[in-house]
Design an enzyme around this catalytic site. Structure first.
Site, PDB file in Angstrom:
ATOM      1  N   LYS A  44     -15.552  20.997  -1.483  1.00 10.75           N
ATOM      2  CA  LYS A  44     -15.249  19.861  -0.603  1.00 10.75           C
ATOM      3  C   LYS A  44     -13.921  19.225  -1.017  1.00 10.75           C
ATOM      4  CE  LYS A  44     -18.208  16.998  -3.569  1.00 10.75           C
ATOM      5  NZ  LYS A  44     -19.543  16.361  -3.699  1.00 10.75           N
ATOM      6  N   TYR A 269       8.511  -2.597 -12.007  1.00 13.30           N
ATOM      7  CA  TYR A 269       8.061  -3.808 -11.313  1.00 13.30           C
ATOM      8  C   TYR A 269       7.445  -4.801 -12.291  1.00 13.30           C
ATOM      9  CZ  TYR A 269       8.721  -1.673  -6.729  1.00 13.30           C
ATOM     10  OH  TYR A 269       9.263  -1.099  -5.612  1.00 13.30           O
TER      11      TYR A 269
END
Ligand SMILES: *Cc1c(COP(=O)(O)O)cnc(C)c1O
Length: 384
Positions: A44, A269
């Site tokens: 999956k 940042y």
């Protein structure tokens, strides 16, 4: 990911190398461990980020016959990769999508894992309109997860429906562990007992309980079929113990720029990293938009990448498309634009990185980005 949506190697920044031979050898190790029970493969979510088509082909070539995906469209894609009916494909999420999804499954000879009376009735109702009316399916029961599946107390009613309403019959019964990666969790024996009780209602049907970690539980709850995913892709099914699986994924990305900063200067940042000494920074072309989790950037106990054999910690926050490494301790000659940093591989496992990012390796794998060039290698060389 189909090969046509693969970013070309010469235009990609990061290269994700997937070792198909390692996936096959991981599958063989599990297969031999559980024999005579059968070993399926859970593919999956694009084979946990590794790429469903090449992974499924390699496993099918190695002799794997049973595959699990979650969604109907994943099953349809897998059927195009493995068109022959001998490859049995189940959808763990059942027939989400209703009648049209059920018809799509039926027409491609795919099998739902069914966990509600509505799905059971819908699937069996298609039998009369089918050229091939057998319409196999699996039944799922919840033994503690309370996610998908019938409740244990519904087992009697399920057998009643199957016996009294003519229609297709299931080929096995399954359930799923809650905490199989924690071997002494009391949920494990409780679920094994609950599953045995459920199976007593279906004496003719095969059973399936174990995922990757379940295969390593001491009572060997293999039943007739095991459903490993994570371990195939190199994840450690026995956390805290040495990993019995071979590593599968390697992530390398280029140094885009090298810069030198003085003590007191910050990087990234919000300036959460501050140079404590004259430092050499290597800027790498991978970020959280590639699935490299922002939380891997610290500030405490950050992730790291290898340059020239030296572990270089992530300096400050991971940005969307970039991250910054503190490469001060790496050999000067190794740190230059175009040099390769290894972000996952022999020295940095998915379980390692996950722990530093505050998550599990499953999330690292399934997040592996769409902007990577996926390169497939096997014992016989690059297969692309
Ligand atoms: C995803 C999944 C698996 C595979 O689990 P791993 O821990 O990756 O081995 C098996 N069974 C079910 C029902 C699943 O959802």
């Amino acid at each position: 990911m189909s090969s046509d949506s693969n970013v070309p190697a010469h235009l990609a920044q990061a290269i994700l190398t997937i070792d198909l031979a390692a996936i096959v050898s991981n599958w063989r190790l599990l297969r031999d461990r559980v024999a005579p029970a059968q070993c399926a493969a859970v593919v999956k979510a694009n084979a946990y980020g590794a790429g469903i088509a090449p992974v499924a082909r390699a496993l099918a070539d190695a002799g794997c016959k049973t595959f699990f995906v979650a969604h109907v469209h994943e099953a349809l894609a897998l059927r195009r990769v493995l068109p022959r009916e001998e490859y049995v494909i189940y959808t763990l999420n059942g027939i989400a999508g209703g009648r049209e999804a059920a018809i799509a499954l039926r027409d491609s000879l795919l099998r739902p894992v069914i966990g509600t009376f509505e799905e059971l009735a819908l699937w069996r109702s298609l039998s009369g309109t089918s050229a091939n009316p057998a319409l196999p399916m699996a039944l799922q029961f919840s033994t503690g997860m309370n996610r998908l599946g019938f409740a244990p107390r519904e087992a009697g009613d399920v057998t009643q429906v199957l016996a009294t309403v003519a229609g297709p019959q299931p080929d096995f019964v399954m359930s799923h562990f809650v905490s199989s990666e924690i071997p002494d969790d009391p949920m494990n024996p409780a679920q094994i007992a609950a599953f045995a009780e459920i199976r007593s209602h279906f004496p003719a049907l095969a059973g399936s309980l174990a995922n990757s970690s379940g295969i390593f539980l001491p009572p060997e709850p293999y039943c007739d079929l095991v459903r490993p995913g994570y371990a195939l892709y190199g994840g450690n099914p026995t956390p805290g113990l040495p990993n019995p699986m071979q590593p599968v994924v390697q992530l390398q990305a280029p140094v885009l720029q090298v810069r030198h900063v003085q003590p007191g200067e910050t990087a990234g940042y919000n300036g959460v990293w501050t140079a404590k000494r004259p430092s050499r920074l290597a800027v790498i072309g991978v970020g959280y938009a590639d699935g490299f989790l922002r939380s891997a950037g610290g500030p405490s106990d950050p992730g790291f990448a290898m340059i020239g054999g030296t572990a270089c910690p992530i300096a400050g926050r991971v940005s969307m498309d970039l991250l910054i490494l503190d490469a001060t301790d790496a050999p000067e000659k190794a740190v230059h634009a175009g040099a390769r940093a290894e972000l996952l591989g022999a020295a940095i496992t998915i379980d390692d990185l996950a722990e530093r990012a505050g998550t599990i390796g499953y999330e690292i794998l399934t997040g592996l980005g769409a902007r990577y060039h996926r390169r497939y290698v096997s014992a016989s060389g690059t297969t692309e």
